[in-house]
Design a protein around this motif. Structure first.
Motif, PDB file in Angstrom:
ATOM      1  N   VAL A  20       1.345   1.756  -5.057  1.00  0.00           N
ATOM      2  CA  VAL A  20       2.186   1.417  -3.910  1.00  0.00           C
ATOM      3  C   VAL A  20       1.790   2.179  -2.643  1.00  0.00           C
ATOM      4  O   VAL A  20       2.520   2.173  -1.664  1.00  0.00           O
ATOM      5  CB  VAL A  20       3.690   1.613  -4.226  1.00  0.00           C
ATOM      6  N   ARG A  21       0.616   2.811  -2.655  1.00  0.00           N
ATOM      7  CA  ARG A  21       0.145   3.498  -1.455  1.00  0.00           C
ATOM      8  C   ARG A  21      -0.338   2.487  -0.418  1.00  0.00           C
ATOM      9  O   ARG A  21      -0.593   1.329  -0.733  1.00  0.00           O
ATOM     10  CB  ARG A  21      -0.979   4.478  -1.822  1.00  0.00           C
ATOM     11  N   GLU A  22      -0.502   2.950   0.802  1.00  0.00           N
ATOM     12  CA  GLU A  22      -0.978   2.102   1.893  1.00  0.00           C
ATOM     13  C   GLU A  22      -2.490   1.903   1.772  1.00  0.00           C
ATOM     14  O   GLU A  22      -3.183   2.729   1.175  1.00  0.00           O
ATOM     15  CB  GLU A  22      -0.612   2.728   3.236  1.00  0.00           C
ATOM     16  N   PRO A  23      -3.017   0.812   2.362  1.00  0.00           N
ATOM     17  CA  PRO A  23      -4.447   0.514   2.237  1.00  0.00           C
ATOM     18  C   PRO A  23      -5.372   1.659   2.647  1.00  0.00           C
ATOM     19  O   PRO A  23      -6.398   1.885   1.988  1.00  0.00           O
ATOM     20  CB  PRO A  23      -4.632  -0.704   3.148  1.00  0.00           C
ATOM     21  N   TYR A  24      -5.038   2.400   3.697  1.00  0.00           N
ATOM     22  CA  TYR A  24      -5.919   3.501   4.113  1.00  0.00           C
ATOM     23  C   TYR A  24      -5.980   4.595   3.050  1.00  0.00           C
ATOM     24  O   TYR A  24      -7.010   5.259   2.889  1.00  0.00           O
ATOM     25  CB  TYR A  24      -5.494   4.081   5.467  1.00  0.00           C
ATOM     26  N   GLU A  25      -4.901   4.780   2.281  1.00  0.00           N
ATOM     27  CA  GLU A  25      -4.899   5.776   1.205  1.00  0.00           C
ATOM     28  C   GLU A  25      -5.742   5.301   0.034  1.00  0.00           C
ATOM     29  O   GLU A  25      -6.510   6.065  -0.552  1.00  0.00           O
ATOM     30  CB  GLU A  25      -3.470   6.046   0.726  1.00  0.00           C
ATOM     31  N   VAL A  26      -5.583   4.035  -0.310  1.00  0.00           N
ATOM     32  CA  VAL A  26      -6.326   3.447  -1.425  1.00  0.00           C
ATOM     33  C   VAL A  26      -7.822   3.449  -1.114  1.00  0.00           C
ATOM     34  O   VAL A  26      -8.653   3.645  -2.002  1.00  0.00           O
ATOM     35  CB  VAL A  26      -5.809   2.026  -1.731  1.00  0.00           C
ATOM     36  N   ALA A  27      -8.183   3.272   0.166  1.00  0.00           N
ATOM     37  CA  ALA A  27      -9.586   3.279   0.564  1.00  0.00           C
ATOM     38  C   ALA A  27     -10.240   4.634   0.311  1.00  0.00           C
ATOM     39  O   ALA A  27     -11.446   4.710   0.084  1.00  0.00           O
ATOM     40  CB  ALA A  27      -9.723   2.898   2.036  1.00  0.00           C
ATOM     41  N   GLN A  28      -9.457   5.698   0.312  1.00  0.00           N
ATOM     42  CA  GLN A  28      -9.994   7.039   0.080  1.00  0.00           C
ATOM     43  C   GLN A  28     -10.205   7.319  -1.398  1.00  0.00           C
ATOM     44  O   GLN A  28     -11.231   7.862  -1.794  1.00  0.00           O
ATOM     45  CB  GLN A  28      -9.057   8.094   0.679  1.00  0.00           C
ATOM     46  N   VAL A  29      -9.217   6.995  -2.216  1.00  0.00           N
ATOM     47  CA  VAL A  29      -9.302   7.235  -3.656  1.00  0.00           C
ATOM     48  C   VAL A  29      -8.404   6.222  -4.366  1.00  0.00           C
ATOM     49  O   VAL A  29      -7.286   5.958  -3.923  1.00  0.00           O
ATOM     50  CB  VAL A  29      -8.920   8.692  -4.026  1.00  0.00           C
ATOM     51  N   SER A  30      -8.922   5.631  -5.445  1.00  0.00           N
ATOM     52  CA  SER A  30      -8.158   4.609  -6.153  1.00  0.00           C
ATOM     53  C   SER A  30      -8.447   4.667  -7.651  1.00  0.00           C
ATOM     54  O   SER A  30      -9.333   5.391  -8.096  1.00  0.00           O
ATOM     55  CB  SER A  30      -8.492   3.220  -5.608  1.00  0.00           C
ATOM     56  N   VAL A  31      -7.686   3.877  -8.389  1.00  0.00           N
ATOM     57  CA  VAL A  31      -7.849   3.772  -9.835  1.00  0.00           C
ATOM     58  C   VAL A  31      -8.298   2.346 -10.141  1.00  0.00           C
ATOM     59  O   VAL A  31      -7.657   1.378  -9.704  1.00  0.00           O
ATOM     60  CB  VAL A  31      -6.523   4.083 -10.565  1.00  0.00           C
ATOM     61  N   ALA A  32      -9.394   2.211 -10.861  1.00  0.00           N
ATOM     62  CA  ALA A  32      -9.904   0.886 -11.222  1.00  0.00           C
ATOM     63  C   ALA A  32      -8.849   0.105 -11.982  1.00  0.00           C
ATOM     64  O   ALA A  32      -8.181   0.642 -12.870  1.00  0.00           O
ATOM     65  CB  ALA A  32     -11.170   1.024 -12.062  1.00  0.00           C
ATOM     66  N   GLY A  33      -8.682  -1.150 -11.619  1.00  0.00           N
ATOM     67  CA  GLY A  33      -7.757  -2.029 -12.318  1.00  0.00           C
ATOM     68  C   GLY A  33      -6.331  -1.995 -11.813  1.00  0.00           C
ATOM     69  O   GLY A  33      -5.512  -2.809 -12.232  1.00  0.00           O
ATOM     70  N   ALA A  34      -6.019  -1.085 -10.908  1.00  0.00           N
ATOM     71  CA  ALA A  34      -4.651  -1.015 -10.381  1.00  0.00           C
ATOM     72  C   ALA A  34      -4.398  -2.195  -9.452  1.00  0.00           C
ATOM     73  O   ALA A  34      -5.277  -2.631  -8.715  1.00  0.00           O
ATOM     74  CB  ALA A  34      -4.433   0.295  -9.636  1.00  0.00           C
ATOM     75  N   VAL A  35      -3.165  -2.705  -9.478  1.00  0.00           N
ATOM     76  CA  VAL A  35      -2.732  -3.755  -8.562  1.00  0.00           C
ATOM     77  C   VAL A  35      -2.210  -3.056  -7.313  1.00  0.00           C
ATOM     78  O   VAL A  35      -1.305  -2.229  -7.402  1.00  0.00           O
ATOM     79  CB  VAL A  35      -1.626  -4.630  -9.199  1.00  0.00           C
ATOM     80  N   MET A  36      -2.791  -3.375  -6.160  1.00  0.00           N
ATOM     81  CA  MET A  36      -2.395  -2.728  -4.914  1.00  0.00           C
ATOM     82  C   MET A  36      -1.281  -3.517  -4.236  1.00  0.00           C
ATOM     83  O   MET A  36      -1.493  -4.646  -3.790  1.00  0.00           O
ATOM     84  CB  MET A  36      -3.586  -2.624  -3.955  1.00  0.00           C
ATOM     85  N   LEU A  37      -0.094  -2.937  -4.196  1.00  0.00           N
ATOM     86  CA  LEU A  37       1.057  -3.538  -3.521  1.00  0.00           C
ATOM     87  C   LEU A  37       1.779  -2.434  -2.754  1.00  0.00           C
ATOM     88  O   LEU A  37       2.641  -1.750  -3.305  1.00  0.00           O
ATOM     89  CB  LEU A  37       2.011  -4.195  -4.524  1.00  0.00           C
ATOM     90  N   PRO A  38       1.426  -2.230  -1.478  1.00  0.00           N
ATOM     91  CA  PRO A  38       2.031  -1.142  -0.708  1.00  0.00           C
ATOM     92  C   PRO A  38       3.551  -1.203  -0.695  1.00  0.00           C
ATOM     93  O   PRO A  38       4.138  -2.288  -0.613  1.00  0.00           O
ATOM     94  CB  PRO A  38       1.477  -1.354   0.703  1.00  0.00           C
ATOM     95  N   MET A  39       4.173  -0.043  -0.790  1.00  0.00           N
ATOM     96  CA  MET A  39       5.626   0.040  -0.763  1.00  0.00           C
ATOM     97  C   MET A  39       6.187  -0.642   0.479  1.00  0.00           C
ATOM     98  O   MET A  39       7.226  -1.304   0.411  1.00  0.00           O
ATOM     99  CB  MET A  39       6.080   1.499  -0.809  1.00  0.00           C
ATOM    100  N   SER A  40       5.491  -0.541   1.599  1.00  0.00           N
ATOM    101  CA  SER A  40       5.980  -1.097   2.863  1.00  0.00           C
ATOM    102  C   SER A  40       6.129  -2.617   2.831  1.00  0.00           C
ATOM    103  O   SER A  40       6.887  -3.173   3.628  1.00  0.00           O
ATOM    104  CB  SER A  40       5.056  -0.692   4.012  1.00  0.00           C
ATOM    105  N   SER A  41       5.443  -3.283   1.929  1.00  0.00           N
ATOM    106  CA  SER A  41       5.553  -4.746   1.862  1.00  0.00           C
ATOM    107  C   SER A  41       5.870  -5.253   0.456  1.00  0.00           C
ATOM    108  O   SER A  41       5.750  -6.451   0.188  1.00  0.00           O
ATOM    109  CB  SER A  41       4.258  -5.386   2.369  1.00  0.00           C
ATOM    110  N   LEU A  42       6.275  -4.369  -0.421  1.00  0.00           N
ATOM    111  CA  LEU A  42       6.497  -4.737  -1.823  1.00  0.00           C
ATOM    112  C   LEU A  42       7.505  -5.870  -1.988  1.00  0.00           C
ATOM    113  O   LEU A  42       7.281  -6.801  -2.762  1.00  0.00           O
ATOM    114  CB  LEU A  42       6.946  -3.519  -2.634  1.00  0.00           C
ATOM    115  N   GLN A  43       8.617  -5.809  -1.265  1.00  0.00           N
ATOM    116  CA  GLN A  43       9.650  -6.835  -1.431  1.00  0.00           C
ATOM    117  C   GLN A  43       9.129  -8.232  -1.138  1.00  0.00           C
ATOM    118  O   GLN A  43       9.593  -9.198  -1.728  1.00  0.00           O
ATOM    119  CB  GLN A  43      10.866  -6.520  -0.556  1.00  0.00           C
ATOM    120  N   GLU A  44       8.149  -8.330  -0.259  1.00  0.00           N
ATOM    121  CA  GLU A  44       7.566  -9.631   0.084  1.00  0.00           C
ATOM    122  C   GLU A  44       6.600 -10.128  -0.988  1.00  0.00           C
ATOM    123  O   GLU A  44       6.181 -11.287  -0.943  1.00  0.00           O
ATOM    124  CB  GLU A  44       6.820  -9.522   1.417  1.00  0.00           C
ATOM    125  N   HIS A  45       6.243  -9.268  -1.936  1.00  0.00           N
ATOM    126  CA  HIS A  45       5.215  -9.615  -2.917  1.00  0.00           C
ATOM    127  C   HIS A  45       5.676  -9.442  -4.365  1.00  0.00           C
ATOM    128  O   HIS A  45       4.835  -9.302  -5.254  1.00  0.00           O
ATOM    129  CB  HIS A  45       3.959  -8.765  -2.669  1.00  0.00           C
TER     130      HIS A  45
END
Length: 98
Positions: A20-45
């Motif tokens: 649920v991190r923001e895209p700029y955070e995920v761009a720095q470090v991420s986990v393979a296979g994780a579904v990226m859904l930022p908290m700021s827009s989660l309700q819409e998704h």
């Protein structure tokens, strides 16, 4: 609210990891296979969430705890990843950089 450590998550088989991190955070470090859904827009998704138990990850565990509580209130089976990606990496689990 349910929560597990990154090491406990790593022992699960085919578990859905929601980052649920923001895209700029995920761009720095991420986990393979994780579904990226930022908290700021989660309700819409919410329709994009995978079926079954959800394990929620953020930077340090605070945002993911709030999202986990929200998801539980919506009827989802969700658990917070304690310590977020900071603890994930400190536990020696694989991450992707850049």
């Amino acid at each position: 609210m349910k929560s597990i450590t990154p090491a406990e998550f790593a022992r699960l088989d085919h578990a859905a990891l929601i980052d649920v991190r923001e895209p700029y955070e995920v761009a720095q470090v991420s986990v393979a296979g994780a579904v990226m859904l930022p908290m700021s827009s989660l309700q819409e998704h919410l329709a994009e969430l995978p079926e079954g138990p959800l394990y929620v990850l953020c930077h340090s565990g605070a945002r993911s705890a709030r999202v986990t509580l929200f998801l539980e209130q919506q009827g989802y089976d969700a658990a917070n990843i304690e310590g977020g990606i900071v603890e994930w990496e400190a536990s020696g689990l694989a991450v992707q950089r850049g």
